[in-house]
Design a protein around this motif. Sequence first.
Motif, short mmCIF file in Angstrom:
data_model
loop_
_atom_site.label_atom_id
_atom_site.label_comp_id
_atom_site.label_asym_id
_atom_site.label_seq_id
_atom_site.Cartn_x
_atom_site.Cartn_y
_atom_site.Cartn_z
N PRO A 81 -27.09 73.24 71.27
CA PRO A 81 -28.06 73.88 72.18
C PRO A 81 -29.51 73.60 71.81
N LEU A 82 -29.78 73.40 70.52
CA LEU A 82 -31.14 73.09 70.07
C LEU A 82 -31.28 71.57 70.00
N VAL A 83 -32.07 71.00 70.93
CA VAL A 83 -32.21 69.54 70.99
C VAL A 83 -33.28 69.06 70.01
N HIS A 84 -34.43 69.74 69.98
CA HIS A 84 -35.53 69.35 69.10
C HIS A 84 -36.11 70.59 68.42
N GLY A 85 -36.64 70.39 67.22
CA GLY A 85 -37.19 71.48 66.46
C GLY A 85 -36.13 72.09 65.54
N PRO A 86 -36.48 73.20 64.89
CA PRO A 86 -37.74 73.92 65.01
C PRO A 86 -38.89 73.17 64.33
N LEU A 87 -40.05 73.24 64.97
CA LEU A 87 -41.29 72.74 64.37
C LEU A 87 -42.16 73.95 64.07
N LEU A 88 -42.50 74.10 62.80
CA LEU A 88 -43.35 75.20 62.37
C LEU A 88 -44.79 74.87 62.68
N GLY A 89 -45.43 75.71 63.47
CA GLY A 89 -46.81 75.46 63.86
C GLY A 89 -47.76 76.34 63.09
N ALA A 90 -48.71 76.94 63.81
CA ALA A 90 -49.75 77.74 63.16
C ALA A 90 -49.12 78.91 62.39
N VAL A 91 -49.47 79.00 61.14
CA VAL A 91 -49.02 80.08 60.27
C VAL A 91 -50.25 80.81 59.74
N THR A 92 -50.24 82.13 59.82
CA THR A 92 -51.31 82.97 59.31
C THR A 92 -50.73 83.91 58.26
N PRO A 93 -51.55 84.71 57.58
CA PRO A 93 -50.99 85.66 56.61
C PRO A 93 -50.02 86.66 57.22
N SER A 94 -50.07 86.85 58.55
CA SER A 94 -49.21 87.86 59.16
C SER A 94 -48.33 87.34 60.29
N SER A 95 -48.38 86.02 60.59
CA SER A 95 -47.61 85.52 61.72
C SER A 95 -47.25 84.05 61.52
N ALA A 96 -46.34 83.58 62.35
CA ALA A 96 -45.96 82.16 62.32
C ALA A 96 -45.43 81.78 63.70
N LYS A 97 -45.73 80.53 64.12
CA LYS A 97 -45.26 80.01 65.39
C LYS A 97 -44.21 78.94 65.16
N PHE A 98 -43.21 78.92 66.07
CA PHE A 98 -42.11 77.97 65.98
C PHE A 98 -41.90 77.32 67.35
N TRP A 99 -41.97 76.00 67.39
CA TRP A 99 -41.75 75.25 68.62
C TRP A 99 -40.31 74.75 68.67
N VAL A 100 -39.70 74.81 69.87
CA VAL A 100 -38.32 74.35 70.05
C VAL A 100 -38.17 73.70 71.42
N ARG A 101 -37.15 72.84 71.53
CA ARG A 101 -36.68 72.35 72.83
C ARG A 101 -35.17 72.53 72.87
N THR A 102 -34.67 73.05 73.99
CA THR A 102 -33.24 73.32 74.12
C THR A 102 -32.59 72.42 75.17
N LYS A 103 -31.27 72.36 75.13
CA LYS A 103 -30.53 71.51 76.07
C LYS A 103 -30.60 72.06 77.49
N ALA A 104 -30.60 73.36 77.60
CA ALA A 104 -30.70 74.03 78.90
C ALA A 104 -31.62 75.24 78.72
N ALA A 105 -32.07 75.81 79.82
CA ALA A 105 -32.91 77.00 79.73
C ALA A 105 -32.17 78.08 78.96
N ALA A 106 -32.85 78.67 77.98
CA ALA A 106 -32.16 79.63 77.11
C ALA A 106 -33.15 80.54 76.42
N GLU A 107 -32.65 81.65 75.94
CA GLU A 107 -33.41 82.55 75.09
C GLU A 107 -33.29 82.06 73.65
#
Length: 526
Positions: free
Chosen positions: A129-155
């Motif tokens: 189901p996970l085609v690409h990623g996870p790619l860890l993006g902007a990280v702060t002392p209190s948060s982090a972003k994760f980029w993903v691409r999936t095979k189909a629309a999904a949560e």
Amino acid sequence: MKRCLAPLAVLALAAPLCLAQQPERKEGRPREEKKYHRELMTQIVKGGAEKAAAELEADAVRNPGDPETDFCLAAAYAKLGDRAKAVAHAKAAVARGLDAGRFAAGPRAIFAPLAEDPEFKAILDAVPPLVHGPLLGAVTPSSAKFWVRTKAAAEVTIRAGDISASARTRPETDFTAVVELAGLSPATRYAYAVEVGGEKIALDPAPAFTTPRAPGAKGKLSIAFGGGAGYTPFFEHMWDTIRAQEVDAFLAMGDNVYIDTPEVPETQRYCYYRRQSRPEWRRFTAGTPVFSIYDDHDFGDNDCHGGPDIELPTWKRPVVQLFRENWANAYYAGGEDPPGCWQHFSLGDIDFIMLDTRYYREKPKKDGSTSMLGPVQVAWLKDRLREAKGTFKVLVSSVPWAMGTKPGSLDTWDGHSAERAEIFDFIAKEKIGGIVLISADRHRSDAWKIERPGAYDLYEFSSSRLTNIHTHPVMKASLFGFNQACSFGRIDFDTAADDPAVTYRIIDIDGHEQGKLELKRSQLGF
């Protein structure tokens, strides 16, 4: 910040499932990949599939066993309506080591006619189901972003200990999403897991990341940076080399993929898919925060200048939107208006200001009188410089600052020298100390000293031959340089010392140091 600065937030992950494998790197000469298949894919998309198929068939004879040629042949024959040949080449591509997720990523419209073929359906069914990623993006002392691409629309859900967050991938964003975790603690190591549609995705190695120190906190920090990352399978082990350095962040500084086709989104996506499918890239970006800007080859075409009009050329805004679909930056300029990729962020007591040198760039002139950044971005830059409180302030440009880095060309800051002088004079007038300049674009790594009469001298660290084959010569005016192999820049900061230090190193693709320069904070101004 791979060092464990606080107790690990423990999270059990599912049994490992290795990311899609690729053929082993072979000795010999690397093949130039960044243009050949890309241009044929454009031809296929624009109605020249028959001619492209003929060229690809000839290439299959010249270079037998290349899975990328089979992938493009599958696309060409799918476009021509020859399902049997398309499926045969799709099967051959996967058998020869191509990540089957490439057929799920697409271009989806091209492969849609094959969806009901049992053999092609079997290829897609085997894609997780996970085609690409996870790619860890902007990280702060209190948060982090994760980029993903999936095979189909999904949560998609990211879990780190007791903290979780979700986002939904959608067709209109090319089945990508950015999930942002909040409520994290500074200087803490977190293991994390990825779920798609409630299914836990097994990743090997198990991904983890470390949040930065609290804002203003002194200590050590290491970053890697570079540009010139044309897709070259022979050199894709570069990402494993950088990963082994255990740096705290990576700055992708333009020409991150070579597209040069701003009016064909299918080609832009194809170029991203090739890189995002590489297991070396996925291992690296799953645990190293990535902050990105574009340059000419991933914004427009060679040495392009977008111009001062927000909406013209008409391809500019869509290109930025597609860029945003493939990264997880701190933010993107002013958002939708004005569009662009500039951003700023802090890691501990180090400030980073990353510039967009293409969207608003006017045509350069020999007298340097035109703008590279545009008035809105120049004003924003001055505000960020004035407000920056870090021990060091890193000013990030996708093109070189120093004069003479590209003799005879106006594509560097030489073509916009008045605006460069305005920025440097502002730094001196406002008594902003600790400035470090970094840049990319030239296919080598080097260091430069920019003498400033009446102000402190500025130093520039430059690197832009991450995975490119093509090389630019080392310039005699530089302090030192290296171009004998692919390389990246590493910068180590130590702000806990009595006289804080910044050290630049050139590291080659096999992890060997090829140049070093150490500067003290006392050398960098006020």
